[in-house]
Design an enzyme around this catalytic site. Structure first.
Site, PDB file in Angstrom:
ATOM      1  N   SER A   1      51.310 -44.389 -23.000  1.00  0.00           N
ATOM      2  CA  SER A   1      51.843 -44.842 -24.287  1.00  0.00           C
ATOM      3  C   SER A   1      50.902 -44.525 -25.437  1.00  0.00           C
ATOM      4  O   SER A   1      49.680 -44.637 -25.292  1.00  0.00           O
ATOM      5  CB  SER A   1      52.027 -46.356 -24.262  1.00  0.00           C
ATOM      6  N   GLY A   2      51.477 -44.141 -26.571  1.00  0.00           N
ATOM      7  CA  GLY A   2      50.681 -43.819 -27.754  1.00  0.00           C
ATOM      8  C   GLY A   2      50.195 -42.384 -27.764  1.00  0.00           C
ATOM      9  O   GLY A   2      49.739 -41.887 -28.787  1.00  0.00           O
TER      10      GLY A   2
HETATM   11  C1  4AZ Z   1      54.712 -47.712 -20.466  1.00  0.00           C
HETATM   12  O1  4AZ Z   1      54.965 -48.741 -19.853  1.00  0.00           O
HETATM   13  C2  4AZ Z   1      55.659 -46.572 -20.392  1.00  0.00           C
HETATM   14  N1  4AZ Z   1      58.684 -42.954 -18.865  1.00  0.00           N
HETATM   15  C3  4AZ Z   1      55.330 -45.358 -20.972  1.00  0.00           C
HETATM   16  C4  4AZ Z   1      56.209 -44.300 -20.905  1.00  0.00           C
HETATM   17  C5  4AZ Z   1      57.413 -44.442 -20.262  1.00  0.00           C
HETATM   18  C6  4AZ Z   1      57.749 -45.643 -19.662  1.00  0.00           C
HETATM   19  C7  4AZ Z   1      56.867 -46.714 -19.739  1.00  0.00           C
HETATM   20  C8  4AZ Z   1      58.330 -43.273 -20.200  1.00  0.00           C
HETATM   21  O2  4AZ Z   1      53.703 -47.619 -21.152  1.00  0.00           O
END
Ligand code: 4AZ
Length: 236
Positions: free
Chosen positions: A185-186
């Site tokens: 994420s990010g």
């Molecule tokens: C997460 O939980 C997350 N498949 C990041 C990306 C995705 C799903 C969850 C995309 O940080």
């Protein structure tokens, strides 16, 4: 990163690890010597800048490169409006400027004029999970290659599980198996436009990881040119 490969930071010199204490929390992308873009949901756990640090210029999130403190965090003021995860973008101002090198470089921001050519490969990188059940981040940086997915189809597939807005973009692989995942994420989703790599997406959300029907959902960076300009103005 699910279904990808180990890499080294010189291939993704814009990638940083955003850390809370000594724990990797999220990815991010260098856009200027003192500026990093990340997801708003990455900086909501705590909002005091003293609680975060970034590591740039290292293939390993836990060691090497440059370890830099944060001066200011500016999440989008409309994060989660009008639907969950909308406007998942935040600007981080660093306490000291990054010194650019082979391993530390900014990534150009894609603008509205930049189009992702049909069938072009998008690259996403990070230290996030290789499988859905993995809790710890990966030690070394990984990446995978994705394709942009049809917006209407993606929105339709997510009905009941989440709202895909026009300020988001979906990327995955038609049969699943490749995706960003928890801990990515990010982080940056990039592709080359006329030979120049540009930032098109910020890893935001998805239902699980690497499912064919549920591609990863990314903040559509081209929709935030004005927000970025205004936010930069505020900083100066
Ligand atoms: C997460 O939980 C997350 N498949 C990041 C990306 C995705 C799903 C969850 C995309 O940080």
């Amino acid at each position: 990163i699910v279904g990808g490969w180990e890499t080294t930071i010189n291939y993704f010199p814009h990638q940083i690890s955003l850390q809370i204490g000594t724990r990797h929390a999220c990815g991010g992308a260098i856009v200027a010597p003192t500026l990093v873009l990340t997801a708003a949901h990455c900086v909501l756990e705590y909002h005091r800048p003293e609680q975060y640090v970034i590591r740039a210029g290292s293939s390993e999130w836990s060691t090497g490169g440059s370890y830099i403190h944060i001066r200011r965090i500016i999440p989008h003021s409309q994060f989660q409006e009008p639907t969950p995860m909308n406007n998942d973008i935040a600007l981080i101002q660093l306490a000291t400027p990054l010194v650019y090198s082979e391993n530390i470089q900014p990534i150009a921001l894609a603008t509205k004029q930049d189009k992702i050519a049909f069938a072009s490969q998008l690259f996403v990188s990070g230290w996030g999970s290789k499988t859905l059940t993995q809790i710890q981040p990966e030690k070394r940086l990984r990446y995978t290659a994705l394709k942009q997915q049809d917006q209407t189809q993606c929105k339709h597939n997510y009905q009941g599980a989440g709202t895909v807005t026009p300020t988001m973009l979906c990327a995955g692989s038609p049969f699943g198996g490749r995706d960003s995942c928890q801990g990515d994420s990010g982080g940056p989703l990039i592709t080359s436009v006329n030979g120049q790599l540009k930032l098109f997406g910020i890893v935001s959300w998805g239902l699980g990881c690497a499912h064919a029907l549920y591609p990863g959902v990314y903040t559509r960076v081209t929709e935030y040119t004005d927000w970025l300009a205004e936010t930069l103005n505020e900083l100066n």
